[in-house]
Design a protein around this motif. Structure first.
Motif, PDB file in Angstrom:
ATOM      1  N   ILE A 123      36.413 -23.852 -21.019  1.00 36.76           N
ATOM      2  CA  ILE A 123      35.638 -22.980 -21.898  1.00 36.76           C
ATOM      3  C   ILE A 123      34.190 -23.433 -21.913  1.00 36.76           C
ATOM      4  O   ILE A 123      33.895 -24.634 -22.021  1.00 36.76           O
ATOM      5  CB  ILE A 123      36.199 -23.004 -23.338  1.00 36.76           C
ATOM      6  CG1 ILE A 123      37.677 -22.590 -23.343  1.00 36.76           C
ATOM      7  CG2 ILE A 123      35.404 -22.093 -24.253  1.00 36.76           C
ATOM      8  CD1 ILE A 123      38.309 -22.664 -24.717  1.00 36.76           C
ATOM      9  N   ALA A 148      36.477 -26.788 -30.776  1.00 36.18           N
ATOM     10  CA  ALA A 148      37.381 -26.630 -29.636  1.00 36.18           C
ATOM     11  C   ALA A 148      38.131 -27.926 -29.356  1.00 36.18           C
ATOM     12  O   ALA A 148      39.338 -27.915 -29.076  1.00 36.18           O
ATOM     13  CB  ALA A 148      36.590 -26.191 -28.405  1.00 36.18           C
ATOM     14  N   LEU A 191      39.910 -20.206 -31.547  1.00 35.96           N
ATOM     15  CA  LEU A 191      40.158 -21.392 -30.723  1.00 35.96           C
ATOM     16  C   LEU A 191      41.448 -22.089 -31.134  1.00 35.96           C
ATOM     17  O   LEU A 191      42.236 -22.526 -30.284  1.00 35.96           O
ATOM     18  CB  LEU A 191      38.975 -22.361 -30.837  1.00 35.96           C
ATOM     19  CG  LEU A 191      37.684 -21.928 -30.141  1.00 35.96           C
ATOM     20  CD1 LEU A 191      36.539 -22.850 -30.545  1.00 35.96           C
ATOM     21  CD2 LEU A 191      37.866 -21.934 -28.625  1.00 35.96           C
ATOM     22  N   VAL A 233      35.914 -28.603 -22.200  1.00 29.74           N
ATOM     23  CA  VAL A 233      35.072 -27.914 -23.184  1.00 29.74           C
ATOM     24  C   VAL A 233      33.632 -28.237 -22.833  1.00 29.74           C
ATOM     25  O   VAL A 233      33.206 -29.392 -22.935  1.00 29.74           O
ATOM     26  CB  VAL A 233      35.411 -28.361 -24.616  1.00 29.74           C
ATOM     27  CG1 VAL A 233      34.518 -27.638 -25.618  1.00 29.74           C
ATOM     28  CG2 VAL A 233      36.879 -28.107 -24.926  1.00 29.74           C
ATOM     29  N   ARG A 251      44.733 -22.229 -28.358  1.00 29.82           N
ATOM     30  CA  ARG A 251      44.905 -23.495 -27.649  1.00 29.82           C
ATOM     31  C   ARG A 251      46.326 -23.657 -27.109  1.00 29.82           C
ATOM     32  O   ARG A 251      46.508 -24.051 -25.948  1.00 29.82           O
ATOM     33  CB  ARG A 251      44.522 -24.657 -28.578  1.00 29.82           C
ATOM     34  CG  ARG A 251      44.396 -26.000 -27.874  1.00 29.82           C
ATOM     35  CD  ARG A 251      45.693 -26.781 -27.786  1.00 29.82           C
ATOM     36  NE  ARG A 251      46.335 -26.891 -29.074  1.00 29.82           N
ATOM     37  CZ  ARG A 251      47.579 -27.310 -29.245  1.00 29.82           C
ATOM     38  NH1 ARG A 251      48.330 -27.607 -28.188  1.00 29.82           N
ATOM     39  NH2 ARG A 251      48.101 -27.403 -30.458  1.00 29.82           N
TER      40      ARG A 251
END
Length: 570
Positions: free
Chosen positions: A478, A488, A466, A498, A470
């Protein structure tokens, strides 16, 4: 004779007739408005004497010796035992046991509270009282600040260290206040602290751990040797905090009442019970009052509610089956507890049953019996961490029962009944050796597993992925489980993109942000929790079905897969 009242402001004291009249000719009024001038004058006259006596007063003050703080023997014993337990509890705390979705949920809720985003990272629906993760929020920021790059759940576990230390210390103190000697209290602390089952569960971020600390504090306060009313009021307040940390502690409140009954003088029991009830009510009322002020106390359209959450928990939640039914979820869960350690649960069960008939052990035995009764009810839901609330009471009652039995066996007069006395001593020694022989292999294996296993390596690798991806796809949406949710967000993904996988199907506020439904998702991180029962979550099942594996961490049923969603799939 007629007395003529003098006008205010011109009356002069008898011995100071020449004192200027306040305000009569522009002279300022001494002191505060309305202060009698003679008091000010007297203070002025005494000032030189006070100044002359100042050196003498300072010498006397310097001669006073402040009392030295001397730790009691019990405090020294507790400190030494906590060091011993810490040598088992702390090593590899982030590596074992494997992180659970509940841990990630509570940590994410604590993070949301820290950030001022509300009581949860999604809509708070009163599934649990919030005080548990608010306490976690108050202490979890420190380990997160020390190691911001680690797996969030693994780092957050260090926040449980002071809570577990408090539980162990309170277990010792409660055993002492029940009338047992220091060796017995020390044995209770070590039995609890070194059990592999305790090490496994108390490392994890569970609300039950906060709750049991507060219920132990309530029992300790109820049995205070000072028998002060305010201690009993505080006992009620601590019990309320326990319930607001995890609602299951409501079942243990009768045990606090028994402790209050035993810990007070007969003529004052009514006052103590009323005071404890007041403390319980004044603290406990905040939760329903919060819901009432938000208009969320009663069920209604288009909003969550406290009573609606209670109805779900008590009536609509899928049960775990009976613990006595082979193959049921509850039976498998109890089997997993016994897998880690059969000693403490079995010894505790015997101690609880016997403790109900022993006055000194009745309060902790009743607490354990009531909590166990809830777990044994047929058709109810049994969470994986439920036994956390039973373990301290198991340790206290098991060790207390051994103490009571040993004292009765050794109460025989060694002179008049030497044969019986020597036989009882031999039986106790044989029992102690047998216990050590049986316990040592089980505990050695469990402790070795706790300090060496790397059950979270796959989650650590997924969190690293992650952080690496990014910058590549900052706007990616996600779906993942709550173990990785905070990782995340910390990696830089947009919080709104997220998505905790439950919310993909069950939260209308989340589905409203997905214009194409599950096809709006870019990645799904498949984990054991997500794959547990895909049939009840259609959108989750769809993203798992219509996605391709990018990378896999681990193997078998515990694997974690990073999957790219095919948004054009039909």
């Amino acid at each position: 004779m007629t007395t003529v009242a003098e006008p205010p402001g011109i009356h002069a004291p008898p011995d100071e007739a020449e004192t200027p009249t306040p305000g009569a000719s522009g002279t300022p009024t001494p002191g505060a408005p309305g202060t009698p001038p003679r008091r000010v004058a007297a203070l002025v006259r005494r000032t030189p004497a006070l100044v002359r006596r100042t050196p003498d007063l300072l010498r006397r003050l310097g001669a006073i010796r402040m009392p030295r703080w001397r730790p009691s023997r019990d405090m020294l014993v507790i400190a030494a035992l906590l060091v011993v337990v810490g040598c088992v509890y702390l090593p590899n705390i982030g590596g074992f046991p494997g992180a659970s979705d509940d841990e990630g949920t509570y940590l994410a809720q604590a993070w949301a509270s820290q950030q001022g985003l509300g009581l949860a990272h999604y809509t708070y629906w009163y599934d649990h009282p919030p005080l548990g993760w608010l306490q976690l929020a108050a202490i979890s920021w420190l380990p997160a600040a020390i190691d911001p790059g680690g797996l969030a759940v693994a780092v957050g576990r260090y926040a449980m260290v002071p809570v577990v230390a408090a539980i162990l210390a309170l277990t010792y103190v409660l055993t002492r206040r029940l009338g047992f000697a220091r060796p017995t209290a020390a044995a209770a602390l070590l039995l609890l602290g070194l059990s592999p089952l305790t090490v496994t569960l108390y490392r994890q971020l569970f609300l039950d751990t906060f709750a049991i600390a507060w219920i132990l504090a309530a029992l300790v306060l109820a049995l205070s040797p000072r028998k002060h009313l305010w201690h009993h009021v505080a006992a009620g307040a601590a019990a309320a905090v326990a319930v607001l940390s995890k609602e299951t502690m409501l079942v243990a409140l009768p045990a606090v009442a028994v402790a209050l009954w035993q810990g007070t003088v007969r003529g004052l029991r009514a006052y103590s019970l009323v005071g404890a009830t007041a403390g319980l009510a004044l603290v406990g009322v905040f939760f329903p009052l919060y819901a009432l002020l938000k208009g969320e106390l009663f069920p209604g359209p288009d909003h969550v509610s406290l009573i609606g959450a209670w109805q779900f928990q008590l009536q609509n939640r899928t049960g775990s089956g009976s613990v006595f039914e082979l193959g049921s979820s509850a039976n498998k869960l109890v089997g997993s507890w016994v897998f880690y350690d059969w000693v403490l649960p079995m010894a505790g069960a015997v101690g609880v049953i016997a403790g109900l008939f022993i006055r000194r052990l009745r309060a902790p035995a009743l607490a354990a019996a009531l909590l166990a009764g809830m777990a044994l009810r047929p058709g109810g839901y049994l969470p994986a961490m439920y036994i956390i609330g039973l373990l301290p009471f198991f340790a206290i009652t098991a060790v207390g029962l051994v103490d009571v039995a040993a004292r009765r066996m050794l109460a025989v007069d060694p002179v008049r009944h030497g044969r019986w006395y020597r036989g009882n001593v031999a039986m106790l020694v044989a029992a102690a050796v047998t216990a050590v022989v049986l316990i040592a292999p089980t505990w050695a294996t469990g402790i070795e597993r706790a300090v060496t296993a790397k059950d979270n390596a796959r989650y650590v690798a997924a969190a690293g992925w992650l952080r690496e991806h990014r910058p590549v796809e900052p706007g990616a949406r996600i779906v993942l489980d709550d173990v990785l949710w905070l990782d995340a967000v910390n990696a830089g993904f947009e919080r709104e993109r997220v998505i905790w996988f439950y919310k993909l199907d069950l939260d209308t506020a989340v589905t409203a942000t997905l214009p194409r439904g599950w096809r709006s998702v870019d990645y799904v991180i498949s984990s054991p929790a997500m794959r547990a029962d895909p049939n009840i979550l259609p959108n989750v099942a769809a993203v798992l079905t219509h996605s391709q594996v990018v990378v896999t961490f681990g193997s078998g049923d515990d694997r974690i897969e990073i999957r790219r969603v095919d948004q054009e799939a039909q």
